[in-house]
Design a protein around this motif. Structure first.
Motif, PDB file in Angstrom:
ATOM      1  N   LEU A 374      53.211  52.595  21.786  1.00  0.00           N
ATOM      2  CA  LEU A 374      51.919  52.070  21.357  1.00  0.00           C
ATOM      3  C   LEU A 374      52.120  51.485  19.973  1.00  0.00           C
ATOM      4  CD1 LEU A 374      49.579  55.040  22.423  1.00  0.00           C
ATOM      5  CD2 LEU A 374      50.316  53.073  23.794  1.00  0.00           C
ATOM      6  N   TYR A 375      51.605  50.268  19.780  1.00  0.00           N
ATOM      7  CA  TYR A 375      51.927  49.518  18.564  1.00  0.00           C
ATOM      8  C   TYR A 375      50.683  49.099  17.801  1.00  0.00           C
ATOM      9  CZ  TYR A 375      53.017  45.308  15.845  1.00  0.00           C
ATOM     10  OH  TYR A 375      53.106  44.366  14.850  1.00  0.00           O
ATOM     11  N   VAL A 376      50.761  49.274  16.486  1.00  0.00           N
ATOM     12  CA  VAL A 376      49.823  48.687  15.539  1.00  0.00           C
ATOM     13  C   VAL A 376      50.691  48.094  14.442  1.00  0.00           C
ATOM     14  CG1 VAL A 376      49.598  50.875  14.258  1.00  0.00           C
ATOM     15  CG2 VAL A 376      47.859  49.124  14.013  1.00  0.00           C
ATOM     16  N   PRO A 377      50.343  46.932  13.876  1.00  0.00           N
ATOM     17  CA  PRO A 377      51.196  46.358  12.833  1.00  0.00           C
ATOM     18  C   PRO A 377      51.562  47.376  11.755  1.00  0.00           C
ATOM     19  CG  PRO A 377      49.523  44.780  13.439  1.00  0.00           C
ATOM     20  CD  PRO A 377      49.204  46.047  14.199  1.00  0.00           C
ATOM     21  N   ILE A 400      47.716  59.569   6.853  1.00  0.00           N
ATOM     22  CA  ILE A 400      46.437  59.159   7.412  1.00  0.00           C
ATOM     23  C   ILE A 400      45.573  58.560   6.298  1.00  0.00           C
ATOM     24  CG2 ILE A 400      44.373  59.979   8.612  1.00  0.00           C
ATOM     25  CD1 ILE A 400      46.247  62.430   9.460  1.00  0.00           C
ATOM     26  N   ARG A 401      45.082  57.359   6.526  1.00  0.00           N
ATOM     27  CA  ARG A 401      44.289  56.662   5.504  1.00  0.00           C
ATOM     28  C   ARG A 401      42.946  57.349   5.284  1.00  0.00           C
ATOM     29  NH1 ARG A 401      46.003  53.362   1.822  1.00  0.00           N
ATOM     30  NH2 ARG A 401      47.165  52.160   3.408  1.00  0.00           N
ATOM     31  N   ALA A 431      40.361  52.977  10.059  1.00  0.00           N
ATOM     32  CA  ALA A 431      41.815  53.036   9.913  1.00  0.00           C
ATOM     33  C   ALA A 431      42.469  53.996  10.896  1.00  0.00           C
ATOM     34  CB  ALA A 431      42.179  53.430   8.479  1.00  0.00           C
ATOM     35  N   LYS A 432      41.674  54.704  11.693  1.00  0.00           N
ATOM     36  CA  LYS A 432      42.268  55.619  12.661  1.00  0.00           C
ATOM     37  C   LYS A 432      43.158  54.846  13.634  1.00  0.00           C
ATOM     38  CE  LYS A 432      38.607  59.152  12.733  1.00  0.00           C
ATOM     39  NZ  LYS A 432      37.535  59.757  13.560  1.00  0.00           N
TER      40      LYS A 432
END
Length: 444
Positions: A374-377, A400-401, A431-432
Motif C-alpha cells: 500500500l503506497y502513499v507518497p 504519526i503526524r 494525515a492518517k
C-alpha cells in the motif's frame, strides 16, 4: 589511479576459488539509532503483533508464477554487469547538487555547512568524468551509498520537525554484499566510485568493492541462488575475523558442494575472487525463490519486526522501502529503491480520495496478504491481512503526524491498522495513513 592500473594488470591473472568463510548468527552493532524515541499506540497493544496470526490468510502463489517473478528478479539484479553506460533518468542525475546548492544544509548540531565545504565535495565528484571508466564490480561487504563522495552527513534544518538525525541526506541507500555494480568513474581523491546497482546509484567506498572480469561473472552468475532467512548474521573469514554484517536480502550463489555457497572477496590486485561459504546452521539460507507459504512468510516477517527506522539503510537498519524490498526479494519479487518507484513495480490499483470505510473494505477484498503493498507518497507498507474487518499492515514507520505539525515517533518496524494512533485526540485526521493511501500494488 592505482585501482585502475591494477585492473588492467589483473586481466592477465587466473580466476581463483578461495578457501572457506563461515556465516553465523550475530547482531547489528548498537548505535545512536537505538536511542531514538519508540512511542507506542493502541494498535500495538490491541492488534496481534505476531505475523503468524495473519499468515493463514495468504493466497497461494504457484511455483510457476514464482519462477517467472524470480527470473525477472535475476535479470534486474545482474543488469549492471551488462551496462556500458549509466542507465539513470536524466532528471535523477545531479539531484544531490541541486539539493545542497538551492537551500542551506546543516550539520546535525545545527551549524550551517558553507559553500566552501560542499563545493569541495562537488569538485571531488568529477561529474564531467561520468562514464569514462565503464568497469564492472561487486560489493564485498554491506556498504552505504552516499549522495556525494564524503562521509560527512548533511541535513536540512535540524531545528525543524522531520529534519535532523536520522535524516542524513547524504545517506542515499545501502547495498548488501554480493551486489553487481557498474562503475561510471572515480572521485578525484580515488576513495570513492560512482556506481549503479540494480536498485540504487551513488558513491561507494572503493575499499568496499572489487572489480570483476568475465571469468568471475561466469562463475558467480551460475543460475542457482540462495538468500539468508535470518537477519543480522555475520560473515567471518578463516581467522574468524568479521567480514560483513549480513541482512535478509543478501544473495549468495550455490556452490557445487552441497550445503555451501559462494561470496565475493577482494584480492590484493583489486579484482574479485570467490570464497566458499558454509553457514553455521543450514537453515540460515534457503534457495531462492523461497516458497510462498504461511510458514515462510511468518518466519521471515518476524525478522523485520521491531527493527529501528534507518533512513536510507543507515546504521545497519532499514527504512520503509528497504523493508518491503528485502522481504519480498526472498520470494523472488524485485523492488526498486524508494517508495515511489516500488509503487510502479507491480500492478497498481488506485484508491485515492475514497471514503475511509470504503477504502478499507476495498483493500481487504483486493490486496493480497504478505505480497501486496500500500503506497502513499513518501511511505510504503506491506499488507498482512485483516483483523476484525480492519486492514493490518507491517511497516517501518518514523511517526504519526500530530495536529501541531510534529510527529509521535514510533521509529521502528511495527504492525498496525491503517489508522495508527486513532485513539489519540492530538493526531491529525487528514494525515492518517488511511486518508492518504493512494495505491494498492499487487504481485499476481
Amino acid at each position: 589511479m592505482l585501482l585502475q592500473k591494477l585492473f588492467i594488470i589483473s586481466l592477465l591473472l587466473p580466476f581463483a576459488l578461495m578457501a572457506n568463510y563461515t556465516l553465523e548468527p550475530s547482531s547489528r552493532p548498537h548505535s545512536a539509532i537505538d536511542t531514538m524515541p519508540k512511542s507506542k499506540v493502541a494498535d500495538m497493544r490491541n492488534i496481534p503483533q505476531d505475523p503468524a496470526y495473519y499468515a493463514s490468510q495468504i493466497e497461494p502463489l504457484s511455483p510457476k508464477k514464482q519462477q517467472q517473478l524470480d527470473s525477472e528478479f535475476n535479470q534486474k539484479y545482474f543488469k549492471p554487469w551488462s551496462l556500458t553506460h549509466l542507465d539513470i533518468p536524466k532528471s535523477d542525475l545531479g539531484w544531490e547538487v541541486r539539493f545542497i546548492t538551492r537551500k542551506p544544509i546543516y550539520h546535525n548540531n545545527g551549524k550551517e555547512i558553507y559553500p566552501s565545504v560542499y563545493n569541495r565535495w562537488i569538485a571531488n565528484a568529477q561529474y564531467k568524468q561520468i562514464d569514462t571508466k565503464g568497469y564492472h564490480a561487486i560489493t564485498i561487504r554491506r556498504t552505504n551509498v552516499k549522495a556525494l563522495p564524503t562521509k560527512t552527513p548533511f541535513y536540512r534544518d535540524p531545528k525543524k520537525t522531520g529534519e535532523g538525525f536520522p535524516f542524513d541526506y547524504n545517506q542515499n541507500s545501502a547495498l548488501h554484499m554480493n551486489v553487481p555494480l557498474y562503475i561510471s568513474h572515480f572521485s578525484k581523491d580515488h576513495r570513492w566510485a560512482f556506481v549503479q546497482a540494480s536498485y540504487a546509484f551513488g558513491w561507494v567506498k572503493v575499499s568496499d568493492l572489487a572489480l570483476v572480469d568475465k571469468a568471475f561473472i561466469h562463475a558467480f552468475k551460475n543460475g542457482n541462488y540462495a538468500m539468508v532467512t535470518q537477519d543480522n548474521l555475520r560473515l567471518y573469514n578463516e581467522k574468524h575475523q568479521s567480514v560483513s554484517l549480513v541482512k535478509i536480502g543478501t544473495l549468495f550463489p550455490l556452490a557445487k558442494k552441497k550445503g555451501t555457497y559462494l561470496c565475493a572477496t577482494r584480492q590484493d590486485n583489486a579484482m574479485a575472487a570467490l570464497k566458499r561459504l558454509t553457514p553455521k546452521k543450514p537453515t540460515l539460507l534457503a534457495k531462492k525463490p523461497l516458497a510462498f507459504n504461511k510458514e515462510n512468510v511468518a518466519k521471515l516477517a518476524r525478522e523485520f519486526y521491531g527493527e529501528p527506522y534507518g533512513w536510507g539503510g543507515g546504521y545497519g537498519c532499514r527504512d520503509c522501502s528497504a523493508t518491503t524490498r528485502d522481504f519480498l526479494g526472498a520470494f523472488g519479487i524485485f523492488l526498486q529503491r524508494n517508495s515511489s518507484k516500488q509503487a510502479k513495480d507491480g500492478t497498481q490499483i488506485t484508491i485515492k480520495n475514497w471514503p475511509k470505510w470504503y477504502k478499507k473494505k476495498f483493500i481487504n477484498e483486493n490486496a493480497k496478504p504478505f505480497r501486496s503493498l500500500l503506497y502513499v507518497p513518501g511511505h510504503i507498507v506491506l499488507y498482512l491481512g485483516e483483523y476484525k474487518g480492519e486492514p493490518v499492515i507491517m511497516h517501518t514507520y518514523w511517526g504519526i503526524r500530530k495536529k501541531d505539525g510534529s510527529k509521535l515517533i514510533t521509529g521502528r518496524t511495527i504492525i498496525s491498522s491503517t489508522e495508527p494512533g486513532k485513539e489519540r485526540k492530538d493526531v491529525k485526521e487528514r494525515a492518517k495513513l488511511i486518508n492518504t493511501l493512494r495505491t494498492i500494488v499487487n504481485f499476481d
